[in-house]
Design a protein around this motif. Sequence first.
Motif, PDB file in Angstrom:
ATOM      1  N   UNK A  61      -6.497   7.895 -13.749  1.00  0.00           N
ATOM      2  CA  UNK A  61      -5.368   8.752 -13.365  1.00  0.00           C
ATOM      3  C   UNK A  61      -5.168   8.731 -11.852  1.00  0.00           C
ATOM      4  N   UNK A  62      -6.257   8.778 -11.110  1.00  0.00           N
ATOM      5  CA  UNK A  62      -6.121   8.701  -9.646  1.00  0.00           C
ATOM      6  C   UNK A  62      -5.501   7.380  -9.210  1.00  0.00           C
ATOM      7  N   UNK A  63      -5.934   6.278  -9.833  1.00  0.00           N
ATOM      8  CA  UNK A  63      -5.373   4.968  -9.476  1.00  0.00           C
ATOM      9  C   UNK A  63      -3.887   4.922  -9.801  1.00  0.00           C
ATOM     10  N   UNK A  64      -3.527   5.488 -10.940  1.00  0.00           N
ATOM     11  CA  UNK A  64      -2.107   5.509 -11.314  1.00  0.00           C
ATOM     12  C   UNK A  64      -1.302   6.329 -10.320  1.00  0.00           C
ATOM     13  N   UNK A  65      -1.758   7.568 -10.100  1.00  0.00           N
ATOM     14  CA  UNK A  65      -0.926   8.468  -9.313  1.00  0.00           C
ATOM     15  C   UNK A  65      -0.926   8.120  -7.832  1.00  0.00           C
ATOM     16  N   UNK A  66      -2.102   7.830  -7.291  1.00  0.00           N
ATOM     17  CA  UNK A  66      -2.209   7.685  -5.839  1.00  0.00           C
ATOM     18  C   UNK A  66      -1.853   6.284  -5.336  1.00  0.00           C
ATOM     19  N   UNK A  67      -1.897   5.298  -6.211  1.00  0.00           N
ATOM     20  CA  UNK A  67      -1.527   3.945  -5.769  1.00  0.00           C
ATOM     21  C   UNK A  67      -0.362   3.403  -6.606  1.00  0.00           C
ATOM     22  N   UNK A  68      -0.529   3.334  -7.918  1.00  0.00           N
ATOM     23  CA  UNK A  68       0.488   2.665  -8.736  1.00  0.00           C
ATOM     24  C   UNK A  68       1.838   3.395  -8.697  1.00  0.00           C
ATOM     25  N   UNK A  69       1.852   4.692  -8.966  1.00  0.00           N
ATOM     26  CA  UNK A  69       3.132   5.398  -8.947  1.00  0.00           C
ATOM     27  C   UNK A  69       3.672   5.483  -7.519  1.00  0.00           C
ATOM     28  N   UNK A  70       2.780   5.706  -6.536  1.00  0.00           N
ATOM     29  CA  UNK A  70       3.224   5.796  -5.140  1.00  0.00           C
ATOM     30  C   UNK A  70       3.917   4.495  -4.729  1.00  0.00           C
TER      31      UNK A  70
END
Lengths: 214, 214
Positions: free
Chosen positions: B100-109
């Motif tokens: 979830x952190x990888x998604x929100x903080x890098x992928x979605x950003x």
Amino acid sequence: MRIFDTVGMPNPLRVRIALAEKGLAERVEFVQVDLAAAEHKQPAFLAMNPEGTVPVLELSDGTYISEVAAIVEYFDGLDGNRTLTGESPKERAVIHMMHKRAEREVLYAMGNYFHYGTPGGSPTLETYKAPHWAGRKEWGALERERGINGMRYFDSVLRKQPYVAGELFSLADISLIGGLMFAKISNAEIPAELESLTAWHMRMLERPSVKHPA
Amino acid sequence: MRIFDTVGMPNPLRVRIALAEKGLAERVEFVQVDLAAAEHKQPAFLAMNPEGTVPVLELSDGTYISEVAAIVEYFDGLDGNRTLTGESPKERAVIHMMHKRAEREVLYAMGNYFHYGTPGGSPTLETYKAPHWAGRKEWGALERERGINGMRYFDSVLRKQPYVAGELFSLADISLIGGLMFAKISNAEIPAELESLTAWHMRMLERPSVKHPA
């Protein structure tokens, strides 16, 4: 185990509902975090959860778990009876999908509206939410609109089935309950014509774990 | 089973890496979706996935599963050997948290930076991304900054352990690989000083499932 949370906020509530569902409330000690003073944005808290969000679960070995879905996965796996996240691959896939939709299309949308489109939390807290960004109010309004569209989608789902992910209560219901709580504190009411969503919500508010969360 | 996806895009790639990891590529038929023509925003596609995102998995009973984590949960559960999402409650919690952190903080950003801070995809596609919103470019820039901060966080994680969620490759690595792909197509390079993240990324790009995804 300890949980760092803040009474009365949607994301901590989601975990407290899960604990009540699993009968695990007594195994957890709660530690209050002062969101109004932005305690969750200070170094001591960020060392536990660099994203600076509540709740955070501290396991007995010192491991910190943030993110509601991750915390619920933990508690749901303890008794070998995955009532909230599903047993079969298909059940698990549908629950995780619907949980994610509820988070993104309602909970995050309304959370963003709360912080960017309304006065939000305390002035101290809002200094961490890009206060000088010229587009913030317009973005907040776009997010409100997205959240209302999310409600319309879930109304269409709940017209056909009793719970968000199908025939059984799950993590997906918990996340939509959290999303509607964020909507409520932002005064973004459920549109009156969304009768299936409204009926489901009233039923959920009477559910023991929601009425009396951990 | 069928997967509606688009070759060369980060989210479909995440599922293709998972399929290669699980040795399931041959059980899936791929159907290409024309993102440049905004095919995923039209009624026929929205009937499968109302969020209008690729990929979507169609099960043999006609159920549609969207959201990468949900699709990976499905495939990871088929063989009773959860190599990508973890076995014990603690493993599962840590992997879901780091994913979830990888998604929100890098992928979605970085995905938001791609669509709002750069020319993004085709002009047709971008008409679905609030093109008249005055704050869009500034928001895109804020999202780029957030994505770079996310990279700094994961560099600090990978200084201490070989994989994003600990000692083993998992869904969390797959999501960070997807995030860095979005960064790359937006020309947001990994800052040179993030040596642990860079070394991990080079190692990942040589991993068979990443080098030869399904």
